[in-house]
Design an enzyme around this catalytic site. Structure first.
Site, PDB file in Angstrom:
ATOM      1  N   HIS A   1     -11.616  23.398 -27.715  1.00  0.00           N
ATOM      2  CA  HIS A   1     -11.190  22.064 -28.143  1.00  0.00           C
ATOM      3  C   HIS A   1     -11.762  21.022 -27.185  1.00  0.00           C
ATOM      4  O   HIS A   1     -11.559  21.108 -25.981  1.00  0.00           O
ATOM      5  CB  HIS A   1      -9.659  21.974 -28.176  1.00  0.00           C
ATOM      6  CG  HIS A   1      -9.072  22.532 -29.434  1.00  0.00           C
ATOM      7  ND1 HIS A   1      -7.814  22.223 -29.879  1.00  0.00           N
ATOM      8  CD2 HIS A   1      -9.599  23.363 -30.364  1.00  0.00           C
ATOM      9  CE1 HIS A   1      -7.584  22.844 -31.024  1.00  0.00           C
ATOM     10  NE2 HIS A   1      -8.651  23.552 -31.334  1.00  0.00           N
TER      11      HIS A   1
ATOM     12  N   PRO B   1       6.730  21.573 -20.538  1.00  0.00           N
ATOM     13  CA  PRO B   1       5.521  22.078 -21.211  1.00  0.00           C
ATOM     14  C   PRO B   1       4.500  21.004 -21.593  1.00  0.00           C
ATOM     15  O   PRO B   1       3.337  21.332 -21.824  1.00  0.00           O
ATOM     16  CB  PRO B   1       6.067  22.786 -22.454  1.00  0.00           C
ATOM     17  CG  PRO B   1       7.438  22.250 -22.651  1.00  0.00           C
ATOM     18  CD  PRO B   1       7.945  21.862 -21.307  1.00  0.00           C
TER      19      PRO B   1
ATOM     20  N   LYS C   1       0.632  23.029 -18.663  1.00  0.00           N
ATOM     21  CA  LYS C   1       0.211  23.443 -17.311  1.00  0.00           C
ATOM     22  C   LYS C   1       0.828  24.765 -16.841  1.00  0.00           C
ATOM     23  O   LYS C   1       0.312  25.390 -15.921  1.00  0.00           O
ATOM     24  CB  LYS C   1       0.608  22.360 -16.283  1.00  0.00           C
ATOM     25  CG  LYS C   1      -0.157  21.078 -16.387  1.00  0.00           C
ATOM     26  CD  LYS C   1      -1.586  21.222 -15.920  1.00  0.00           C
ATOM     27  CE  LYS C   1      -2.512  20.515 -16.874  1.00  0.00           C
ATOM     28  NZ  LYS C   1      -3.758  21.105 -17.118  1.00  0.00           N
TER      29      LYS C   1
ATOM     30  N   TYR D   1      -5.582  17.158 -17.689  1.00  0.00           N
ATOM     31  CA  TYR D   1      -5.278  18.047 -18.821  1.00  0.00           C
ATOM     32  C   TYR D   1      -6.207  19.255 -18.822  1.00  0.00           C
ATOM     33  O   TYR D   1      -5.771  20.385 -19.075  1.00  0.00           O
ATOM     34  CB  TYR D   1      -5.403  17.270 -20.145  1.00  0.00           C
ATOM     35  CG  TYR D   1      -4.869  18.029 -21.348  1.00  0.00           C
ATOM     36  CD1 TYR D   1      -3.552  17.857 -21.782  1.00  0.00           C
ATOM     37  CD2 TYR D   1      -5.673  18.925 -22.059  1.00  0.00           C
ATOM     38  CE1 TYR D   1      -3.057  18.554 -22.876  1.00  0.00           C
ATOM     39  CE2 TYR D   1      -5.183  19.625 -23.151  1.00  0.00           C
ATOM     40  CZ  TYR D   1      -3.874  19.433 -23.555  1.00  0.00           C
ATOM     41  OH  TYR D   1      -3.386  20.132 -24.641  1.00  0.00           O
TER      42      TYR D   1
ATOM     43  N   TYR E   1      -0.299  15.037 -29.899  1.00  0.00           N
ATOM     44  CA  TYR E   1       0.909  14.755 -29.120  1.00  0.00           C
ATOM     45  C   TYR E   1       1.455  13.425 -29.628  1.00  0.00           C
ATOM     46  O   TYR E   1       0.794  12.397 -29.494  1.00  0.00           O
ATOM     47  CB  TYR E   1       0.576  14.622 -27.634  1.00  0.00           C
ATOM     48  CG  TYR E   1       0.216  15.926 -26.942  1.00  0.00           C
ATOM     49  CD1 TYR E   1      -1.076  16.441 -26.998  1.00  0.00           C
ATOM     50  CD2 TYR E   1       1.169  16.637 -26.222  1.00  0.00           C
ATOM     51  CE1 TYR E   1      -1.409  17.629 -26.349  1.00  0.00           C
ATOM     52  CE2 TYR E   1       0.849  17.826 -25.569  1.00  0.00           C
ATOM     53  CZ  TYR E   1      -0.440  18.315 -25.644  1.00  0.00           C
ATOM     54  OH  TYR E   1      -0.756  19.482 -25.004  1.00  0.00           O
TER      55      TYR E   1
HETATM   56  P1  FAD Z   1       6.781  34.888 -16.928  1.00  0.00           P
HETATM   57  O1  FAD Z   1       5.888  34.769 -18.084  1.00  0.00           O
HETATM   58  O2  FAD Z   1       8.178  34.396 -17.059  1.00  0.00           O
HETATM   59  O3  FAD Z   1       6.811  36.425 -16.520  1.00  0.00           O
HETATM   60  C1  FAD Z   1       7.737  36.943 -15.599  1.00  0.00           C
HETATM   61  C2  FAD Z   1       7.984  38.416 -15.908  1.00  0.00           C
HETATM   62  O4  FAD Z   1       8.874  38.942 -14.944  1.00  0.00           O
HETATM   63  C3  FAD Z   1       8.645  38.612 -17.266  1.00  0.00           C
HETATM   64  O5  FAD Z   1       7.934  39.575 -18.006  1.00  0.00           O
HETATM   65  C4  FAD Z   1      10.054  39.074 -16.917  1.00  0.00           C
HETATM   66  O6  FAD Z   1      10.591  39.961 -17.888  1.00  0.00           O
HETATM   67  C5  FAD Z   1       9.833  39.746 -15.590  1.00  0.00           C
HETATM   68  N1  FAD Z   1      11.035  39.803 -14.752  1.00  0.00           N
HETATM   69  C6  FAD Z   1      11.994  38.867 -14.597  1.00  0.00           C
HETATM   70  N2  FAD Z   1      12.947  39.292 -13.762  1.00  0.00           N
HETATM   71  C7  FAD Z   1      12.584  40.525 -13.362  1.00  0.00           C
HETATM   72  C8  FAD Z   1      13.178  41.486 -12.504  1.00  0.00           C
HETATM   73  N3  FAD Z   1      14.340  41.223 -11.883  1.00  0.00           N
HETATM   74  N4  FAD Z   1      12.565  42.653 -12.316  1.00  0.00           N
HETATM   75  C9  FAD Z   1      11.380  42.920 -12.941  1.00  0.00           C
HETATM   76  N5  FAD Z   1      10.764  42.056 -13.780  1.00  0.00           N
HETATM   77  C10 FAD Z   1      11.371  40.875 -13.994  1.00  0.00           C
HETATM   78  N6  FAD Z   1       3.820  26.802 -20.839  1.00  0.00           N
HETATM   79  C11 FAD Z   1       2.897  26.090 -21.447  1.00  0.00           C
HETATM   80  O7  FAD Z   1       1.880  25.785 -20.815  1.00  0.00           O
HETATM   81  N7  FAD Z   1       3.075  25.756 -22.774  1.00  0.00           N
HETATM   82  C12 FAD Z   1       4.179  26.160 -23.503  1.00  0.00           C
HETATM   83  O8  FAD Z   1       4.320  25.880 -24.667  1.00  0.00           O
HETATM   84  C13 FAD Z   1       5.163  26.895 -22.854  1.00  0.00           C
HETATM   85  N8  FAD Z   1       6.292  27.292 -23.527  1.00  0.00           N
HETATM   86  C14 FAD Z   1       7.240  28.001 -22.845  1.00  0.00           C
HETATM   87  C15 FAD Z   1       8.407  28.404 -23.486  1.00  0.00           C
HETATM   88  C16 FAD Z   1       9.417  29.104 -22.799  1.00  0.00           C
HETATM   89  C17 FAD Z   1      10.688  29.539 -23.504  1.00  0.00           C
HETATM   90  C18 FAD Z   1       9.228  29.400 -21.425  1.00  0.00           C
HETATM   91  C19 FAD Z   1      10.302  30.149 -20.648  1.00  0.00           C
HETATM   92  C20 FAD Z   1       8.038  29.006 -20.791  1.00  0.00           C
HETATM   93  C21 FAD Z   1       7.047  28.310 -21.485  1.00  0.00           C
HETATM   94  N9  FAD Z   1       5.855  27.903 -20.870  1.00  0.00           N
HETATM   95  C22 FAD Z   1       4.930  27.189 -21.508  1.00  0.00           C
HETATM   96  C23 FAD Z   1       5.548  28.218 -19.522  1.00  0.00           C
HETATM   97  C24 FAD Z   1       4.646  29.433 -19.426  1.00  0.00           C
HETATM   98  O9  FAD Z   1       4.913  30.317 -20.490  1.00  0.00           O
HETATM   99  C25 FAD Z   1       4.918  30.053 -18.093  1.00  0.00           C
HETATM  100  O10 FAD Z   1       4.517  29.108 -17.114  1.00  0.00           O
HETATM  101  C26 FAD Z   1       4.240  31.385 -17.878  1.00  0.00           C
HETATM  102  O11 FAD Z   1       4.818  32.373 -18.694  1.00  0.00           O
HETATM  103  C27 FAD Z   1       4.363  31.777 -16.413  1.00  0.00           C
HETATM  104  O12 FAD Z   1       3.965  33.099 -16.238  1.00  0.00           O
HETATM  105  P2  FAD Z   1       4.664  34.013 -15.165  1.00  0.00           P
HETATM  106  O13 FAD Z   1       3.940  35.323 -15.260  1.00  0.00           O
HETATM  107  O14 FAD Z   1       4.751  33.313 -13.881  1.00  0.00           O
HETATM  108  O15 FAD Z   1       6.180  34.175 -15.646  1.00  0.00           O
HETATM  109  C1  DHB Z   2       1.330  24.320 -26.670  1.00  0.00           C
HETATM  110  C2  DHB Z   2       2.279  24.120 -25.742  1.00  0.00           C
HETATM  111  C3  DHB Z   2       2.183  23.021 -24.909  1.00  0.00           C
HETATM  112  O1  DHB Z   2       3.089  22.810 -23.979  1.00  0.00           O
HETATM  113  C4  DHB Z   2       1.157  22.132 -25.020  1.00  0.00           C
HETATM  114  O2  DHB Z   2       1.116  21.051 -24.219  1.00  0.00           O
HETATM  115  C5  DHB Z   2       0.196  22.358 -25.937  1.00  0.00           C
HETATM  116  C6  DHB Z   2       0.284  23.468 -26.760  1.00  0.00           C
HETATM  117  C7  DHB Z   2       1.433  25.494 -27.572  1.00  0.00           C
HETATM  118  O3  DHB Z   2       2.395  26.254 -27.460  1.00  0.00           O
HETATM  119  O4  DHB Z   2       0.567  25.662 -28.419  1.00  0.00           O
END
Ligand code: FAD
Ligand code: DHB
Length: 386
Positions: free
Chosen positions: A72, A289, A293, A381, A197
């Protein structure tokens, strides 16, 4: 059992760290609380910065991403129906890629050769402020112990790693927003080629996508809203009201294949190293979100952490691990600032009233008229340098 690094959490951060260590010949075991299917069922981010794509290349996990990801070149901003396109490629010569977090996770799972222990219960971190840390967990009713040199806490916001740090050793910074995002996934072509957005008096809306045939849409809802109150019909009606009429007319709706509410929060923990324990990704910080980022920041944390742990294990140099926390926090705070700013521009904040909305409108008008402001948004971005 003994290994160089125990990684807690098999989300994108943990899996990427594990893969980078594996490729460098550093042993690591990943402990994950949930099952692989559960991890893959979480629908989250969809926009990858070039730095994240580069890291997937380095992880040798990018074949499908390059085949199926969508490049994009810009986004559309809309304010009360007035539209403005930002062309990142023209503004700063950069772009982003649309490829779902679920797919990133699946690709990293598939390339991994070393063990990931799923459904590991009651994970506990021990002695990380000394020389010989270890981690215990339960599986099938039996308690296991892994001795290691380092522990990487990649277990998300609610994980055990950050909670294991003594309270007095940690400073946290937090802002909780009075709203969340209600998201819907649907097997219909996206309403537009690029993401939209949209700010509207009724609240924020986002038109996103996963592919040419799968779309992701969000609307701002109150923080205490219940997903059961939102039939698909109610969602589509509300979304249309928040979009420009032309876009609303072009929207292709259908039955949702996933629907959930994500709360919005800004959060940073400092520092991110405690002896032989390091925090990375959502375990260390949360961004709202808006601006996409969260996943990208998690990936840039673990790129730095992987280099530090490789240096410490193979070259026996502590320079990288000593520098880790201060280095990643600089980038984290810049992403926090940008996500907070995008959130402030695009959402409705009941408490700021009519004055607040006029300021938001002025900000939008300034953005539309200022090349410098557009470049600044584009730079943030598409991803700041690490
Ligand atoms: P996570 O993806 O949370 O992974 C952590 C892992 O650790 C999980 O698999 C969990 O099960 C595991 N875990 C937790 N506790 C324990 C434990 N005690 N023992 C062993 N394992 C454990 N970001 C965007 O940029 N756009 C979005 O649209 C967006 N939507 C989101 C929606 C939701 C509901 C959430 C919660 C986050 C969203 N985010 C979004 C943020 C993005 O998904 C996260 O920043 C990203 O997943 C971070 O990755 P991570 O591996 O640090 O954490
Ligand atoms: C999506 C999520 C976001 O937070 C964003 O800024 C753009 C796209 C998505 O889930 O597709």
């Amino acid at each position: 059992m003994r290994t160089n690094v125990v990684i807690i959490g098999a989300g994108p951060a943990g899996l990427m760290l594990g893969r980078l260590l594996e490729l460098a010949g550093v042993d690591a075991i990943i402990l994950e609380r949930k099952s692989p299917d559960y991890v893959l069922g979480r629908i989250r981010a969809g926009v990858l910065e070039q730095g994240t794509v580069d890291l997937m290349d380095r992880a040798e996990a990018s074949t499908r991403l390059h085949a199926e990801g969508l490049i994009h070149h810009g986004i559309e901003l809309s304010f009360d129906g007035d539209r403005h396109r930002l062309d990142f490629t023209k503004l700063i010569g950069r772009h982003v890629m649309i490829y779902g977090q679920t797919e990133v996770t699946r690709d990293l799972m598939n390339v991994r050769k070393a063990p990931t222990i799923y459904e590991a219960e009651d994970v506990e971190l021990h002695n990380f402020d000394g020389h010989s840390p270890h981690v215990t967990y339960k599986k099938g009713g039996i308690t296991h112990r892994i001795d290691c040199d380092y522990i990487a806490g990649c277990d998300g916001f609610h994980g055990v790693s950050r909670q294991s740090v003594p309270e007095k050793a940690l400073t946290t910074f937090e802002r909780i927003y009075p709203f969340g995002w209600l998201g819907i996934l649907v097997d219909q072509p996206p309403v537009a080629d690029e993401l939209i957005y949209a700010h509207n008096a009724r609240g924020f809306a986002l038109c996103s996508q996963r592919s040419h045939t799968r779309s992701r849409y969000y609307v701002q809802v109150p923080a205490d809203e219940n997903v059961e109150n939102w039939s698909d019909t109610r969602f589509w009606d509300e979304l249309r009201l928040r979009l420009n009429p032309e876009t609303a007319k072009a929207l292709k709706t259908g039955p949702s294949i996933e629907k959930s509410i994500a709360p919005l929060r800004s959060f940073v923990a400092e520092p991110l190293r405690f002896g032989r324990l390091f925090l990375a990704g959502d375990a260390a910080h949360i961004v709202p979100p808006t601006g996409a980022k969260g996943l990208n920041l998690a990936m840039s944390d673990v790129a730095t952490l992987a280099d530090a742990l490789i240096e410490a294990t193979i070259e026996k140099s502590q320079a990288g691990v000593d520098a880790y926390s201060a280095k990643v926090l600089q980038r984290i705070w810049k992403a926090e600032r940008f996500s907070w700013w995008m959130t402030s521009l695009l959402h409705t904040f009941p408490e700021t009233g009519a004055f607040g909305r006029r300021i938001q409108r002025a900000e939008f008008d300034y953005l539309c008229s200022s090349h410098a402001a557009q470049q600044s948004l584009a730079e943030n971005y598409t991803g700041l340098p690490s």
